[in-house]
Design a protein around this motif. Structure first.
Motif, PDB file in Angstrom:
ATOM      1  N   MET A 185      41.986  46.897  28.155  1.00 36.89           N
ATOM      2  CA  MET A 185      41.865  48.327  27.913  1.00 36.89           C
ATOM      3  C   MET A 185      40.521  48.906  28.354  1.00 36.89           C
ATOM      4  O   MET A 185      40.307  50.111  28.254  1.00 36.89           O
ATOM      5  CB  MET A 185      42.130  48.688  26.451  1.00 36.89           C
ATOM      6  N   ASN A 186      39.605  48.087  28.865  1.00 36.25           N
ATOM      7  CA  ASN A 186      38.349  48.623  29.376  1.00 36.25           C
ATOM      8  C   ASN A 186      38.584  49.417  30.656  1.00 36.25           C
ATOM      9  O   ASN A 186      39.402  49.029  31.498  1.00 36.25           O
ATOM     10  CB  ASN A 186      37.352  47.496  29.685  1.00 36.25           C
ATOM     11  N   LEU A 187      37.841  50.499  30.819  1.00 38.40           N
ATOM     12  CA  LEU A 187      37.810  51.248  32.068  1.00 38.40           C
ATOM     13  C   LEU A 187      36.534  50.852  32.791  1.00 38.40           C
ATOM     14  O   LEU A 187      35.431  51.013  32.251  1.00 38.40           O
ATOM     15  CB  LEU A 187      37.832  52.753  31.788  1.00 38.40           C
ATOM     16  N   ILE A 188      36.670  50.306  33.986  1.00 40.70           N
ATOM     17  CA  ILE A 188      35.532  49.724  34.685  1.00 40.70           C
ATOM     18  C   ILE A 188      35.471  50.204  36.133  1.00 40.70           C
ATOM     19  O   ILE A 188      36.446  50.709  36.686  1.00 40.70           O
ATOM     20  CB  ILE A 188      35.590  48.181  34.660  1.00 40.70           C
ATOM     21  N   GLY A 189      34.310  50.029  36.730  1.00 41.41           N
ATOM     22  CA  GLY A 189      34.143  50.192  38.169  1.00 41.41           C
ATOM     23  C   GLY A 189      33.907  48.822  38.770  1.00 41.41           C
ATOM     24  O   GLY A 189      33.151  48.022  38.205  1.00 41.41           O
ATOM     25  N   ILE A 190      34.534  48.522  39.901  1.00 40.66           N
ATOM     26  CA  ILE A 190      34.400  47.186  40.494  1.00 40.66           C
ATOM     27  C   ILE A 190      34.204  47.260  42.008  1.00 40.66           C
ATOM     28  O   ILE A 190      34.685  48.177  42.676  1.00 40.66           O
ATOM     29  CB  ILE A 190      35.631  46.290  40.210  1.00 40.66           C
ATOM     30  N   ASP A 191      33.484  46.273  42.509  1.00 36.78           N
ATOM     31  CA  ASP A 191      33.465  45.935  43.924  1.00 36.78           C
ATOM     32  C   ASP A 191      34.110  44.562  44.036  1.00 36.78           C
ATOM     33  O   ASP A 191      33.830  43.672  43.211  1.00 36.78           O
ATOM     34  CB  ASP A 191      32.041  45.859  44.470  1.00 36.78           C
ATOM     35  N   TYR A 192      34.969  44.370  45.029  1.00 34.42           N
ATOM     36  CA  TYR A 192      35.631  43.078  45.171  1.00 34.42           C
ATOM     37  C   TYR A 192      35.907  42.775  46.638  1.00 34.42           C
ATOM     38  O   TYR A 192      35.971  43.677  47.488  1.00 34.42           O
ATOM     39  CB  TYR A 192      36.934  43.030  44.357  1.00 34.42           C
ATOM     40  N   TYR A 193      36.032  41.481  46.905  1.00 39.76           N
ATOM     41  CA  TYR A 193      36.325  41.022  48.257  1.00 39.76           C
ATOM     42  C   TYR A 193      37.843  41.028  48.454  1.00 39.76           C
ATOM     43  O   TYR A 193      38.564  40.336  47.736  1.00 39.76           O
ATOM     44  CB  TYR A 193      35.779  39.621  48.477  1.00 39.76           C
ATOM     45  N   TYR A 194      38.298  41.800  49.427  1.00 42.64           N
ATOM     46  CA  TYR A 194      39.743  41.969  49.623  1.00 42.64           C
ATOM     47  C   TYR A 194      40.196  41.336  50.936  1.00 42.64           C
ATOM     48  O   TYR A 194      39.596  41.550  51.998  1.00 42.64           O
ATOM     49  CB  TYR A 194      40.099  43.457  49.630  1.00 42.64           C
ATOM     50  N   LYS A 195      41.264  40.543  50.837  1.00 41.57           N
ATOM     51  CA  LYS A 195      41.967  40.040  52.014  1.00 41.57           C
ATOM     52  C   LYS A 195      43.440  40.352  51.851  1.00 41.57           C
ATOM     53  O   LYS A 195      44.031  40.054  50.800  1.00 41.57           O
ATOM     54  CB  LYS A 195      41.768  38.528  52.172  1.00 41.57           C
ATOM     55  N   ASN A 196      44.037  40.903  52.875  1.00 44.87           N
ATOM     56  CA  ASN A 196      45.406  41.392  52.784  1.00 44.87           C
ATOM     57  C   ASN A 196      46.413  40.302  52.465  1.00 44.87           C
ATOM     58  O   ASN A 196      47.413  40.542  51.788  1.00 44.87           O
ATOM     59  CB  ASN A 196      45.782  42.079  54.098  1.00 44.87           C
ATOM     60  N   ASN A 197      46.166  39.082  52.946  1.00 45.68           N
ATOM     61  CA  ASN A 197      47.133  37.994  52.758  1.00 45.68           C
ATOM     62  C   ASN A 197      46.821  37.125  51.536  1.00 45.68           C
ATOM     63  O   ASN A 197      47.387  36.050  51.363  1.00 45.68           O
ATOM     64  CB  ASN A 197      47.194  37.118  54.012  1.00 45.68           C
ATOM     65  N   ARG A 198      45.925  37.584  50.657  1.00 44.41           N
ATOM     66  CA  ARG A 198      45.538  36.808  49.481  1.00 44.41           C
ATOM     67  C   ARG A 198      46.141  37.423  48.221  1.00 44.41           C
ATOM     68  O   ARG A 198      46.032  38.627  47.994  1.00 44.41           O
ATOM     69  CB  ARG A 198      44.014  36.753  49.385  1.00 44.41           C
ATOM     70  N   GLU A 199      46.786  36.593  47.415  1.00 42.04           N
ATOM     71  CA  GLU A 199      47.430  37.083  46.195  1.00 42.04           C
ATOM     72  C   GLU A 199      46.420  37.511  45.140  1.00 42.04           C
ATOM     73  O   GLU A 199      46.625  38.492  44.430  1.00 42.04           O
ATOM     74  CB  GLU A 199      48.340  35.995  45.613  1.00 42.04           C
ATOM     75  N   ILE A 200      45.335  36.759  45.030  1.00 44.33           N
ATOM     76  CA  ILE A 200      44.312  37.040  44.018  1.00 44.33           C
ATOM     77  C   ILE A 200      42.998  37.340  44.735  1.00 44.33           C
ATOM     78  O   ILE A 200      42.497  36.513  45.500  1.00 44.33           O
ATOM     79  CB  ILE A 200      44.139  35.845  43.054  1.00 44.33           C
TER      80      ILE A 200
END
Length: 211
Positions: free
Chosen positions: A53-68
Motif C-alpha cells: 500500500m505504499n506510494l513510491i517513486g522508483i528508478d529501475y532497469y528495464y528489459k523488454n524480454n525480462r519477466e522481473i
C-alpha cells in the motif's frame, strides 16, 4: 534502459536470503514485478519502502524480454498512515489494491486504474468514510471497464451522477444523498455485479473480511 515511475506497492515477498520481489501498480496503469536485491539488509533498509500500500517513486532497469525487472533506487511518497492506523480502513485499503492485483490482466495498461486507486486511498487517508470510498472505487472500476451499474440509486441520485460528484471531490454534496443507506448491502450488490463480468474478483481473498 533506466525507467522511472510512480507506483503503489501491491505486495512483496522474500526471494533468496537477502532479496525481495515486489508487485507494483505503475502510474501508467500496468503491473510490474520488481526484484530488490539486498532488500533485507539492515544497512540498506530497502524492504521498508516496499510495504504493501505504499506510494513510491522508483528508478529501475528495464528489459523488454525480462519477466522481473531490477530495482535501482527509490523513495517514499506516502505510506497512507491514516489508512494503516485503523484496522477496518486498512482492510478496505488492502481490498482496493488486491482487486487491482487479481483482476487486471498481465499486459493490461490503463492510467485510469492507477489514478482511481491512488485517489481512493488518498480519500480514506483523509478520513472520509472508508465504506463510501470503497463503494465509489467499485463503481469507478465498473465504469472505466465499460459496464457501469446503472440501476443503483442513492436516495434518488443515480449512480452515474453520484460517481461524478465523487470524482469531482464533491464529497459533502454526495453525503446528502446517502443518509440511511445500507452500505454493506450496496457493497455486496456491486461486487456481485462486477463478478458477472470479471469472475476473477472471486480470487480477492481480502473481500471475505468485509462481506
Amino acid at each position: 534502459m533506466i525507467s522511472k515511475a510512480k507506483a503503489i506497492v501491491i505486495k512483496s515477498f522474500s526471494y533468496s536470503e537477502s532479496s525481495l520481489i515486489s508487485r507494483l501498480l505503475l502510474d501508467n496503469g500496468s503491473k510490474l514485478s520488481l526484484m530488490i536485491k539486498g532488500a533485507k539488509s539492515l544497512k540498506e533498509n530497502k524492504g521498508a519502502l516496499f510495504q504493501s500500500m505504499n506510494l513510491i517513486g522508483i528508478d529501475y532497469y528495464y528489459k523488454n524480454n525480462r519477466e522481473i525487472q531490477l530495482f535501482k533506487e527509490g523513495y517514499l511518497i506516502t505510506d497512507f498512515p491514516a489508512v494503516k492506523k485503523n484496522y477496518q480502513s486498512m482492510i478496505y485499503g488492502l481490498c482496493i489494491i488486491d482487486i487491482m492485483d487479481k483482476t487486471l490482466p498481465k499486459d493490461y495498461q490503463d492510467i485510469k486504474m492507477f489514478n482511481m486507486t491512488e485517489y481512493s486511498l488518498s480519500m480514506i487517508n483523509s478520513k472520509y468514510d472508508y465504506k463510501i470510498v470503497f463503494i465509489f472505487f467499485l463503481l469507478s472500476f465498473s465504469h472505466y471497464n465499460g459496464y457501469g451499474l446503472a440501476d443503483l440509486d442513492f436516495n434518488d441520485l443515480r449512480s452515474d451522477k453520484a460517481l461524478e460528484l465523487f470524482n469531482n471531490n464533491q464529497y459533502e454534496e454526495l453525503l446528502k444523498y446517502m443518509n440511511g443507506l445500507d452500505l454493506d448491502s450496496i457493497i455486496r450488490k456491486t461486487i456481485s455485479f462486477i463478478q458477472s463480468y470479471v469472475p476473477e474478483i472471486k480470487n480477492v481473498k481480502s473481500l471475505r473480511f468485509i462481506n
